[in-house]
Design a protein around this motif. Structure first.
Motif, short mmCIF file in Angstrom:
data_model
loop_
_atom_site.label_atom_id
_atom_site.label_comp_id
_atom_site.label_asym_id
_atom_site.label_seq_id
_atom_site.Cartn_x
_atom_site.Cartn_y
_atom_site.Cartn_z
N VAL A 1 0.87 -1.18 0.00
CA VAL A 1 0.00 0.00 0.00
C VAL A 1 0.90 1.22 0.00
O VAL A 1 1.76 1.38 0.87
CB VAL A 1 -0.93 0.03 1.23
N GLU A 2 0.73 2.10 -1.00
CA GLU A 2 1.53 3.32 -1.10
C GLU A 2 0.69 4.50 -0.63
O GLU A 2 -0.45 4.66 -1.07
CB GLU A 2 1.98 3.54 -2.53
N VAL A 3 1.27 5.30 0.26
CA VAL A 3 0.58 6.48 0.78
C VAL A 3 1.33 7.73 0.33
O VAL A 3 2.54 7.85 0.55
CB VAL A 3 0.48 6.45 2.32
N ASN A 4 0.63 8.65 -0.30
CA ASN A 4 1.23 9.90 -0.78
C ASN A 4 0.47 11.10 -0.21
O ASN A 4 -0.72 11.01 0.07
CB ASN A 4 1.19 9.96 -2.31
N GLY A 5 1.19 12.21 -0.05
CA GLY A 5 0.56 13.45 0.41
C GLY A 5 0.44 13.59 1.90
O GLY A 5 -0.13 14.56 2.39
N ASN A 6 0.96 12.62 2.65
CA ASN A 6 0.86 12.70 4.11
C ASN A 6 2.05 13.43 4.70
O ASN A 6 3.18 13.29 4.24
CB ASN A 6 0.77 11.30 4.72
N SER A 7 1.79 14.22 5.72
CA SER A 7 2.85 14.95 6.44
C SER A 7 2.67 14.76 7.94
O SER A 7 3.56 14.28 8.63
CB SER A 7 2.81 16.45 6.09
N LEU A 8 1.49 15.11 8.44
CA LEU A 8 1.19 14.93 9.86
C LEU A 8 0.84 13.48 10.17
O LEU A 8 1.25 12.94 11.19
CB LEU A 8 0.03 15.84 10.26
N LEU A 9 0.09 12.87 9.29
CA LEU A 9 -0.35 11.48 9.50
C LEU A 9 0.73 10.54 8.98
O LEU A 9 1.15 10.64 7.82
CB LEU A 9 -1.66 11.23 8.75
N GLN B 1 -5.68 2.87 9.32
CA GLN B 1 -7.01 3.47 9.29
C GLN B 1 -7.78 3.07 8.03
O GLN B 1 -9.01 2.98 8.06
CB GLN B 1 -6.90 5.00 9.36
N SER B 2 -7.07 2.80 6.94
CA SER B 2 -7.73 2.39 5.71
C SER B 2 -8.34 1.00 5.82
O SER B 2 -9.26 0.64 5.07
CB SER B 2 -6.74 2.42 4.54
N GLY B 3 -7.79 0.18 6.74
CA GLY B 3 -8.27 -1.19 6.90
C GLY B 3 -7.67 -2.17 5.93
O GLY B 3 -8.03 -3.35 5.91
N LEU B 4 -6.73 -1.70 5.09
CA LEU B 4 -6.09 -2.58 4.11
C LEU B 4 -4.96 -3.37 4.74
O LEU B 4 -4.22 -2.85 5.57
CB LEU B 4 -5.55 -1.76 2.94
N ASN B 5 -4.82 -4.63 4.32
CA ASN B 5 -3.70 -5.45 4.77
C ASN B 5 -3.43 -6.53 3.72
O ASN B 5 -4.09 -6.58 2.68
CB ASN B 5 -3.98 -6.08 6.14
N ILE C 1 -11.88 -4.51 -2.70
CA ILE C 1 -11.80 -3.31 -1.87
C ILE C 1 -12.93 -2.35 -2.21
O ILE C 1 -13.29 -2.18 -3.38
CB ILE C 1 -10.44 -2.60 -1.99
N ASP C 2 -13.49 -1.74 -1.18
CA ASP C 2 -14.55 -0.75 -1.34
C ASP C 2 -13.93 0.64 -1.19
O ASP C 2 -13.62 1.09 -0.09
CB ASP C 2 -15.64 -0.97 -0.28
N LYS C 3 -13.71 1.31 -2.32
CA LYS C 3 -13.01 2.59 -2.30
C LYS C 3 -13.74 3.63 -1.44
O LYS C 3 -13.11 4.37 -0.67
CB LYS C 3 -12.84 3.12 -3.72
N SER C 4 -15.05 3.71 -1.57
CA SER C 4 -15.82 4.71 -0.81
C SER C 4 -15.71 4.46 0.69
O SER C 4 -15.64 5.40 1.49
CB SER C 4 -17.28 4.70 -1.25
N GLU C 5 -15.68 3.18 1.08
CA GLU C 5 -15.55 2.85 2.49
C GLU C 5 -14.18 3.24 3.03
O GLU C 5 -14.05 3.76 4.14
CB GLU C 5 -15.78 1.35 2.67
#
Length: 261
Positions: free
Chosen positions: A55-63, A71-75, A83-87
């Motif tokens: 899982v790649e996370v972009n745009g985070n600074s504080l988090l 928090q995304s629930g992905l593993n 995966i449910d994108k809206s969820e």
């Protein structure tokens, strides 16, 4: 007169049978291929082969990345196709730091999360702890292990939430180049006005202003500073009018002498 060659039905029947057999074989191979492709897809979808591997996370600074993924629930046991994108977006934006989020699949095994956090516009101090404050006025007083890094202004003496929120709203309007010039902001209310503030700048100047229309009036700061003698010391006023008031040299010397005693 030429004679036409006559082919008997008995001679044509074996060729017709052979042609029909080839056509039937081709049709059988086609249907078997479709069958095995469908079986392969079903096996792939139901097996760990289609599970997320990263899982790649972009745009985070504080988090932090780890907290965003949690928090995304992905593993790694999550199927990339289910995966449910809206969820996921709903879960991420429930975090007070996150303004918006986008989720996309990057096949074969990666999910990308693009975050837009609320602007980090300063810190507030509570006892011996520092907490980030966002442009939406939210103080992250549940944050852990936060240290004041000087990457945003320190807001001091804001004892009323209303005026703190108004101040953060104004700071949120500032471009980053101006926000980064501010070291500290002190709230100094008086009987006549609760909007008075005093700023200590990273370039050594002091600014006296008002919360009201602060972002608009602060735009004048670079222009005022550019006209000053770099050796001068004083207060830049950006309240009712914009002007520079130099410190009284004698008073400064007396104050320095008293501190030395």
């Amino acid at each position: 007169m030429s004679q036409k060659k006559i082919v008997s039905i008995e001679e044509r029947i074996p060729k017709l049978k052979q042609a029909r057999k080839k056509k039937a074989n081709r049709r059988l191979v086609f249907y078997l291929s479709i069958f095995f492709i469908l079986i392969s897809i079903i096996i792939y979808l139901q097996s760990p082969l289609s599970n997320i591997r990263s899982v790649e996370v972009n745009g985070n600074s504080l988090l932090t990345e780890d907290k965003a993924i949690a928090q995304s629930g992905l593993n790694e046991s999550t199927n990339i196709w289910t995966i449910d994108k809206s969820e996921i977006i709903s879960a991420l934006t429930s975090n007070p730091m996150v303004e918006s989020a986008e989720v996309s699949r990057d096949f074969p095994w990666t999910v990308k999360i693009d975050l837009k956090e609320y602007k980090h516009i300063g810190y507030v101090k509570e006892e011996s702890s520092y907490f980030p404050i966002l442009g939406n006025g939210r103080v992250l007083n549940q944050s852990e292990n936060v240290t004041f890094k000087g990457d945003a202004p320190l807001l001091l003496n804001f004892t009323e939430e209303e005026h703190l929120h108004r101040m953060t709203t104004e700071l949120d309007k500032l471009p980053m180049n101006l926000l980064n010039l501010i070291s500290e902001i002190h709230w100094q209310p008086t009987e006549s006005s609760k909007n008075n503030i005093l700023l200590y700048m990273n370039d050594g100047y002091v600014v006296s202003g008002s919360i009201r229309s602060f972002a608009e009036k602060m735009q004048l700061y670079p222009s005022i500073v550019s006209q000053l003698d770099p050796e001068s010391e004083g207060i830049i006023h950006i309240g009712v009018g914009a002007y520079f008031e130099e410190f009284d040299t004698e008073e400064m010397e007396e104050a320095a002498a008293e501190e030395a005693e």
